[in-house]
Design a protein around this motif. Structure first.
Motif, short mmCIF file in Angstrom:
data_model
loop_
_atom_site.label_atom_id
_atom_site.label_comp_id
_atom_site.label_asym_id
_atom_site.label_seq_id
_atom_site.Cartn_x
_atom_site.Cartn_y
_atom_site.Cartn_z
N SER A 64 78.51 18.93 60.76
CA SER A 64 77.47 19.69 60.07
C SER A 64 77.66 21.18 60.31
CB SER A 64 76.08 19.26 60.54
OG SER A 64 75.94 19.51 61.93
N ARG A 65 77.18 21.95 59.34
CA ARG A 65 77.25 23.40 59.48
C ARG A 65 76.14 24.04 58.66
NH1 ARG A 65 82.48 24.38 59.40
NH2 ARG A 65 83.14 22.28 59.03
N PRO A 66 75.72 25.24 59.07
CA PRO A 66 74.67 25.93 58.32
C PRO A 66 75.13 26.28 56.91
CG PRO A 66 75.05 26.99 60.45
CD PRO A 66 76.14 25.99 60.26
N LEU A 71 70.89 22.93 57.26
CA LEU A 71 72.05 22.41 57.96
C LEU A 71 72.64 21.35 57.05
CD1 LEU A 71 73.71 22.48 60.62
CD2 LEU A 71 72.34 20.52 61.36
N SER A 93 70.83 16.12 64.64
CA SER A 93 71.06 17.11 63.58
C SER A 93 69.77 17.89 63.29
CB SER A 93 71.57 16.45 62.31
OG SER A 93 72.84 15.86 62.54
N ARG A 96 69.26 20.28 66.11
CA ARG A 96 70.24 21.37 66.00
C ARG A 96 69.80 22.37 64.93
NH1 ARG A 96 75.84 21.62 63.41
NH2 ARG A 96 76.78 23.36 64.50
N ALA A 97 69.34 21.85 63.78
CA ALA A 97 68.88 22.73 62.70
C ALA A 97 67.69 23.57 63.15
CB ALA A 97 68.52 21.90 61.47
#
Length: 142
Positions: A64-66, A71, A93, A96-97
């Motif tokens: 995952s990535r912004p 996210l 996730s 993390r977001a």
């Protein structure tokens, strides 16, 4: 089980996990959506891969990535369904977001994988786009 950041040493195990996780979907999708070692290496270097173990084995991962305020979950896979590993990776996730100050989770799946089309709304995702090749989902984080 707590997901941890993947390292380059995890690449062989990530490849095995991906192969195992995606094998049942190949007949539905018509191709093998298996990541490559090079792709994992780039994603790991970017800090985009988290994994979860079942004993000594990599049992699941999320890439995952912004992307804007979301996210983007580019890839999520578990080697054995029904053990709560996918839900654990999704919860990770979300955390993390939130830690990054993001307001949404976003992901895409194949319209041919009916299990995902049922699962993601159950996890709080809403469909945002449907095409012949992709169904997009988003979950607002409150």
């Amino acid at each position: 089980m707590i997901p941890t950041a993947a390292t380059p040493a995890d690449i062989p195990a990530l490849l095995i996990c991906a192969e195992t996780a995606y094998a049942p979907f190949v007949p539905l999708v018509g191709r093998r959506p298996i990541p490559t070692a090079d792709a994992f290496a780039q994603d790991i270097a970017a800090g985009a891969v988290d994994l979860i173990h079942a004993g000594p084995v990599v049992a699941g991962f999320v890439v995952s990535r912004p992307q804007g305020t979301a996210l983007l979950i580019e890839n999520i896979a578990v080697a054995a369904a029904g053990q709560g590993l996918g839900r654990c990776l999704m919860a990770h996730s979300e955390a993390r977001a939130r830690a990054m100050g993001l307001t949404h989770l976003r992901l895409h799946t194949s319209p041919r994988i009916s299990a995902n089309l049922t699962l993601y709304p159950h996890l709080g995702f809403s469909r945002t786009e449907v095409t012949d090749t992709r169904v997009s989902f988003e979950k607002r984080l409150v």
